[in-house]
Design a protein around this motif. Structure first.
Motif, short mmCIF file in Angstrom:
data_model
loop_
_atom_site.label_atom_id
_atom_site.label_comp_id
_atom_site.label_asym_id
_atom_site.label_seq_id
_atom_site.Cartn_x
_atom_site.Cartn_y
_atom_site.Cartn_z
N CYS A 1 0.89 -1.02 -0.11
CA CYS A 1 0.07 0.00 0.02
C CYS A 1 0.84 1.28 0.04
O CYS A 1 2.04 1.32 0.41
CB CYS A 1 -0.99 0.04 1.32
SG CYS A 1 -2.07 -1.42 1.18
N THR A 2 0.36 2.37 -0.41
CA THR A 2 1.06 3.60 -0.47
C THR A 2 0.21 4.76 0.14
O THR A 2 -1.25 4.73 -0.34
CB THR A 2 1.26 4.00 -1.96
OG1 THR A 2 2.25 2.99 -2.69
CG2 THR A 2 1.98 5.51 -2.14
N LEU A 3 0.45 5.48 0.99
CA LEU A 3 0.18 6.56 1.46
C LEU A 3 0.14 7.90 0.76
O LEU A 3 1.41 8.21 0.57
CB LEU A 3 0.43 7.01 3.03
CG LEU A 3 -0.42 8.02 3.64
CD1 LEU A 3 -1.56 7.53 3.97
CD2 LEU A 3 0.38 8.29 5.02
N TYR B 1 -5.67 11.93 4.18
CA TYR B 1 -4.91 11.10 3.36
C TYR B 1 -5.63 9.88 2.78
O TYR B 1 -6.70 9.60 3.15
CB TYR B 1 -3.60 10.77 3.84
CG TYR B 1 -2.81 11.97 4.37
CD1 TYR B 1 -1.71 12.27 3.52
CD2 TYR B 1 -3.01 12.68 5.63
CE1 TYR B 1 -0.73 13.23 3.74
CE2 TYR B 1 -1.95 13.58 5.87
CZ TYR B 1 -0.98 14.04 4.98
OH TYR B 1 -0.38 14.95 5.14
N ARG B 2 -5.18 9.30 1.66
CA ARG B 2 -5.53 8.20 1.02
C ARG B 2 -4.44 6.99 1.01
O ARG B 2 -3.40 7.20 0.71
CB ARG B 2 -6.23 8.38 -0.42
CG ARG B 2 -6.81 7.21 -0.91
CD ARG B 2 -7.43 7.41 -2.33
NE ARG B 2 -6.35 7.75 -3.31
CZ ARG B 2 -6.29 7.06 -4.52
NH1 ARG B 2 -7.59 6.34 -4.85
NH2 ARG B 2 -5.62 6.99 -5.44
N CYS B 3 -5.01 5.91 1.61
CA CYS B 3 -4.04 4.59 1.52
C CYS B 3 -4.68 3.72 0.65
O CYS B 3 -5.68 3.50 0.46
CB CYS B 3 -4.12 3.92 2.95
SG CYS B 3 -3.19 2.53 3.05
N ARG B 4 -3.81 3.65 -0.58
CA ARG B 4 -4.21 2.88 -1.84
C ARG B 4 -3.26 1.63 -2.09
O ARG B 4 -1.99 1.63 -1.67
CB ARG B 4 -4.39 3.94 -3.02
CG ARG B 4 -3.12 4.47 -3.36
CD ARG B 4 -3.12 5.06 -4.86
NE ARG B 4 -1.68 5.91 -4.95
CZ ARG B 4 -0.62 5.51 -5.33
NH1 ARG B 4 -0.43 4.20 -5.36
NH2 ARG B 4 0.13 6.26 -5.60
N GLU B 5 -3.57 0.94 -3.13
CA GLU B 5 -2.78 0.07 -3.56
C GLU B 5 -1.50 0.54 -4.12
O GLU B 5 -1.52 1.29 -4.86
CB GLU B 5 -3.43 -1.02 -4.32
CG GLU B 5 -4.41 -1.95 -3.86
CD GLU B 5 -4.95 -3.02 -4.72
OE1 GLU B 5 -4.08 -3.45 -5.77
OE2 GLU B 5 -5.86 -3.32 -4.46
N ALA B 6 -0.35 -0.17 -3.71
CA ALA B 6 1.01 0.23 -4.50
C ALA B 6 1.08 -0.06 -5.75
O ALA B 6 0.55 -1.08 -6.31
CB ALA B 6 1.98 -0.36 -3.75
N GLY C 1 6.30 -3.42 -3.03
CA GLY C 1 7.53 -4.02 -2.27
C GLY C 1 8.31 -3.28 -1.48
O GLY C 1 9.48 -3.67 -0.93
N LEU C 2 8.02 -1.90 -1.44
CA LEU C 2 8.77 -0.86 -0.50
C LEU C 2 7.82 -0.23 0.62
O LEU C 2 6.60 0.19 0.10
CB LEU C 2 9.55 0.00 -1.34
CG LEU C 2 10.61 0.01 -2.19
CD1 LEU C 2 10.78 1.09 -3.24
CD2 LEU C 2 11.89 -0.54 -1.63
N THR C 3 8.33 0.08 1.61
CA THR C 3 7.58 0.64 2.59
C THR C 3 7.97 2.29 2.25
O THR C 3 8.88 2.57 1.57
CB THR C 3 7.69 0.39 4.19
OG1 THR C 3 9.50 0.82 4.29
CG2 THR C 3 7.62 -1.00 4.23
N GLN C 4 7.17 3.25 2.86
CA GLN C 4 7.38 4.51 2.93
C GLN C 4 8.22 5.04 4.21
O GLN C 4 8.13 6.02 4.81
CB GLN C 4 6.21 5.39 2.92
CG GLN C 4 5.69 5.27 1.32
CD GLN C 4 4.34 5.80 1.07
OE1 GLN C 4 3.27 5.23 1.49
NE2 GLN C 4 4.18 7.29 0.83
N THR C 5 9.23 4.02 4.59
CA THR C 5 9.85 4.43 5.71
C THR C 5 11.37 4.72 5.27
O THR C 5 11.75 4.15 4.26
CB THR C 5 9.98 3.19 6.86
OG1 THR C 5 10.57 2.25 6.31
CG2 THR C 5 8.49 3.13 7.25
N ALA C 6 12.25 5.39 6.37
CA ALA C 6 13.54 5.49 5.82
C ALA C 6 14.48 4.23 5.75
O ALA C 6 15.43 4.44 5.05
CB ALA C 6 14.22 6.34 7.09
N ALA C 7 13.85 3.33 6.21
CA ALA C 7 14.64 2.05 6.22
C ALA C 7 14.56 1.44 4.82
O ALA C 7 15.49 0.61 4.33
CB ALA C 7 13.87 0.96 7.03
N ASP C 8 13.79 1.86 3.68
CA ASP C 8 13.63 1.48 2.63
C ASP C 8 14.11 2.56 1.53
O ASP C 8 14.23 2.26 0.17
CB ASP C 8 12.50 1.24 2.12
CG ASP C 8 11.77 -0.18 2.34
OD1 ASP C 8 12.80 -0.95 2.79
OD2 ASP C 8 10.78 -0.57 2.15
#
Length: 146
Positions: A61-63, A74-79, A86-93
């Motif tokens: 999912c993508t915010l 905000y909308r959370c939708r399919e990536a 396959g990626l998060t929206q966090t600094a770890a990725d």
């Protein structure tokens, strides 16, 4: 071989910072305020059923902050596509994003993760920090096409 032993000795003599595994990260909330709860893994929950924090942590999912809507909605939708799936929206990725062809990491622009500073169809949970933001309503960080 002697140079390798000498190099190792110099490294050991320089010392290192102590690393503590398992300690909680510092928070930016008010002193004495409870730390936010860890973000629960989203698993295979539908995107529209995720809070902002869980959506950001999702691999599927993508915010996004859709244009023309309320500043805190905000909308959370399919990536979609190479730069989201396959990626998060966090600094770890961040580095994983930048390793992908045609992708670059986009920093957040006036995005605030504090509790109540934004919403999806699902309200923020205890994983959102109790804090104040000077700016809110913009897009979160994440991997984007170049």
């Amino acid at each position: 071989m002697r140079l390798s032993i000498l190099g190792l000795g110099l490294l050991l003599a320089c010392g290192c910072d102590t690393i503590h595994v398992g300690e909680p990260a510092p928070t930016h909330g008010e002193p004495g305020s409870p730390a936010p709860a860890p973000v629960e893994a989203p698993g295979d929950a539908p995107c529209e059923a995720l809070s902002r924090a869980r959506c950001l942590a999702s691999l599927v999912c993508t915010l996004e902050a859709p244009a023309g809507q309320d500043h805190d909605r905000y909308r959370c939708r399919e990536a979609r596509g190479n730069c989201e799936v396959g990626l998060t929206q966090t600094a770890a990725d961040r580095s994983r994003c930048e390793d992908r062809d045609g992708c670059t990491w986009g920093e957040a622009a006036c995005y605030c993760a504090c509790r109540g500073a934004g919403r999806t169809a699902v309200p923020d949970g205890p994983e959102a920090e109790d804090c104040d933001c000077e700016c809110a309503g913009g897009p979160p960080a994440g991997c984007r096409p170049r």
